[in-house]
Design a protein around this motif. Structure first.
Motif, PDB file in Angstrom:
ATOM      1  N   GLN A   1       0.917  -1.245   0.534  1.00 26.49           N
ATOM      2  CA  GLN A   1       0.155  -0.091   0.240  1.00 26.49           C
ATOM      3  C   GLN A   1       1.019   1.272   0.112  1.00 26.49           C
ATOM      4  N   VAL A   2       0.596   2.015  -1.129  1.00 25.81           N
ATOM      5  CA  VAL A   2       1.617   3.173  -0.801  1.00 25.81           C
ATOM      6  C   VAL A   2       0.283   4.619  -0.498  1.00 25.81           C
ATOM      7  N   GLN A   3       1.011   5.994  -0.065  1.00 23.95           N
ATOM      8  CA  GLN A   3       0.002   6.996   0.091  1.00 23.95           C
ATOM      9  C   GLN A   3       0.968   8.007  -0.339  1.00 23.95           C
ATOM     10  N   LEU A   4       0.211   9.147  -0.791  1.00 27.98           N
ATOM     11  CA  LEU A   4       1.358  10.366  -0.869  1.00 27.98           C
ATOM     12  C   LEU A   4       0.092  11.557  -0.329  1.00 27.98           C
ATOM     13  N   VAL A   5       0.580  12.211   0.356  1.00 27.15           N
ATOM     14  CA  VAL A   5       0.095  12.705   1.099  1.00 27.15           C
ATOM     15  C   VAL A   5       0.663  13.890   1.286  1.00 27.15           C
ATOM     16  N   GLU A   6      -0.495  15.320   0.381  1.00 23.51           N
ATOM     17  CA  GLU A   6      -0.016  16.463   0.213  1.00 23.51           C
ATOM     18  C   GLU A   6      -0.041  17.776   1.788  1.00 23.51           C
ATOM     19  N   SER A   7       0.668  18.571   1.729  1.00 22.55           N
ATOM     20  CA  SER A   7       0.310  19.611   2.873  1.00 22.55           C
ATOM     21  C   SER A   7       0.770  21.048   2.600  1.00 22.55           C
ATOM     22  N   GLY A   8       0.979  22.165   3.562  1.00 25.87           N
ATOM     23  CA  GLY A   8       1.301  23.121   2.767  1.00 25.87           C
ATOM     24  C   GLY A   8       0.180  23.896   2.084  1.00 25.87           C
ATOM     25  N   GLY A   9      -0.685  23.970   1.915  1.00 23.02           N
ATOM     26  CA  GLY A   9      -1.840  24.531   0.948  1.00 23.02           C
ATOM     27  C   GLY A   9      -2.422  25.820   1.795  1.00 23.02           C
ATOM     28  N   GLY A  10      -3.130  26.634   1.420  1.00 22.28           N
ATOM     29  CA  GLY A  10      -3.828  27.630   2.395  1.00 22.28           C
ATOM     30  C   GLY A  10      -4.423  28.669   1.175  1.00 22.28           C
ATOM     31  N   LEU A  11      -4.302  30.300   2.070  1.00 20.33           N
ATOM     32  CA  LEU A  11      -4.577  30.977   1.569  1.00 20.33           C
ATOM     33  C   LEU A  11      -3.577  32.244   1.428  1.00 20.33           C
ATOM     34  N   VAL A  12      -3.847  32.617   1.083  1.00 16.90           N
ATOM     35  CA  VAL A  12      -2.358  34.254   0.522  1.00 16.90           C
ATOM     36  C   VAL A  12      -2.147  34.666  -0.425  1.00 16.90           C
ATOM     37  N   GLN A  13      -1.676  36.469   0.106  1.00 16.11           N
ATOM     38  CA  GLN A  13      -2.379  37.109  -1.280  1.00 16.11           C
ATOM     39  C   GLN A  13      -1.488  37.213  -2.246  1.00 16.11           C
ATOM     40  N   SER A  14      -1.936  37.610  -2.829  1.00 16.48           N
ATOM     41  CA  SER A  14      -1.023  38.160  -5.084  1.00 16.48           C
ATOM     42  C   SER A  14       0.015  38.405  -4.293  1.00 16.48           C
ATOM     43  N   GLY A  15       0.593  37.760  -5.376  1.00 21.53           N
ATOM     44  CA  GLY A  15       1.972  38.206  -4.837  1.00 21.53           C
ATOM     45  C   GLY A  15       3.187  37.122  -3.624  1.00 21.53           C
ATOM     46  N   GLY A  16       2.297  36.723  -3.180  1.00 17.92           N
ATOM     47  CA  GLY A  16       2.653  36.114  -1.853  1.00 17.92           C
ATOM     48  C   GLY A  16       3.489  34.473  -2.142  1.00 17.92           C
ATOM     49  N   SER A  17       3.999  33.757  -0.925  1.00 15.92           N
ATOM     50  CA  SER A  17       4.442  32.506  -1.009  1.00 15.92           C
ATOM     51  C   SER A  17       4.168  31.722  -0.902  1.00 15.92           C
ATOM     52  N   LEU A  18       4.037  30.334  -1.276  1.00 12.17           N
ATOM     53  CA  LEU A  18       3.747  28.705  -0.439  1.00 12.17           C
ATOM     54  C   LEU A  18       4.669  27.698  -1.093  1.00 12.17           C
ATOM     55  N   ARG A  19       4.813  26.683  -0.088  1.00  9.64           N
ATOM     56  CA  ARG A  19       5.607  25.709  -0.076  1.00  9.64           C
ATOM     57  C   ARG A  19       5.004  24.859   0.089  1.00  9.64           C
ATOM     58  N   LEU A  20       4.083  23.857  -0.728  1.00  8.40           N
ATOM     59  CA  LEU A  20       3.565  22.270  -1.056  1.00  8.40           C
ATOM     60  C   LEU A  20       4.350  21.132  -0.457  1.00  8.40           C
ATOM     61  N   SER A  21       4.409  20.364   0.418  1.00  2.00           N
ATOM     62  CA  SER A  21       5.282  18.938   0.241  1.00  2.00           C
ATOM     63  C   SER A  21       4.238  17.775   0.116  1.00  2.00           C
ATOM     64  N   CYS A  22       4.644  16.988  -0.845  1.00  8.51           N
ATOM     65  CA  CYS A  22       4.272  15.449  -1.001  1.00  8.51           C
ATOM     66  C   CYS A  22       4.585  14.096  -0.300  1.00  8.51           C
ATOM     67  N   VAL A  23       4.707  13.792   0.501  1.00 11.38           N
ATOM     68  CA  VAL A  23       5.529  12.886   1.577  1.00 11.38           C
ATOM     69  C   VAL A  23       4.725  11.465   0.681  1.00 11.38           C
ATOM     70  N   ALA A  24       5.212  10.244   0.459  1.00 11.29           N
ATOM     71  CA  ALA A  24       5.306   9.193  -0.005  1.00 11.29           C
ATOM     72  C   ALA A  24       5.652   7.729   1.164  1.00 11.29           C
ATOM     73  N   SER A  25       4.172   7.400   1.303  1.00  9.92           N
ATOM     74  CA  SER A  25       5.216   6.314   2.363  1.00  9.92           C
ATOM     75  C   SER A  25       4.110   4.646   1.852  1.00  9.92           C
TER      76      SER A  25
END
Length: 118
Positions: A1-25
């Motif tokens: 069984q393999v799972q991919l789990v994302e994190s790091g999303g959210g609400l940000v203002q225009s011009g801002g930054s976000l970093r998403l992560s994806c961990v496979a287990s």
């Protein structure tokens, strides 16, 4: 069984930054190409970044120069650094990976919402 789990999303203002992560287990022998896709409201899913096992990357013109994909093979993790975000980047972002677990198969994460306000 393999799972991919994302994190790091959210609400940000225009011009801002976000970093998403994806961990496979799970029962993972090897991970091939990994990618990030997004699906804006009412639109089809589209590729935003892809990275091979060797680190070669590709991006569509819409995000080139603003988004950077990377991976840490030791941690079975892919990242998406998103800078200079625009309202049109609003979407559900999902991770995809080719994983060897007995056989090679394509796996998807559940997605994480990114909302960019103007």
């Amino acid at each position: 069984q393999v799972q991919l789990v994302e994190s790091g999303g959210g609400l940000v203002q225009s011009g801002g930054s976000l970093r998403l992560s994806c961990v496979a287990s799970g029962s993972i022998f090897s991970i091939g190409t990994m990618g990030w896709y997004r699906q804006p409201p009412g639109k089809q899913r589209e590729l935003v970044a892809r990275i091979t096992t060797g680190g070669s990357t590709s991006y569509p013109d819409s995000v080139k120069g603003r988004f950077t994909i990377s991976r840490d093979n030791a941690k079975n993790t892919a990242y998406l650094q998103m800078n200079s975000l625009k309202p049109e980047d609003t979407a559900v972002y999902s991770c995809n990976a080719m994983v060897l677990s007995g056989t090679w198969a394509n796996y998807w994460g559940q997605g994480t919402q990114v909302t960019v306000s103007s």
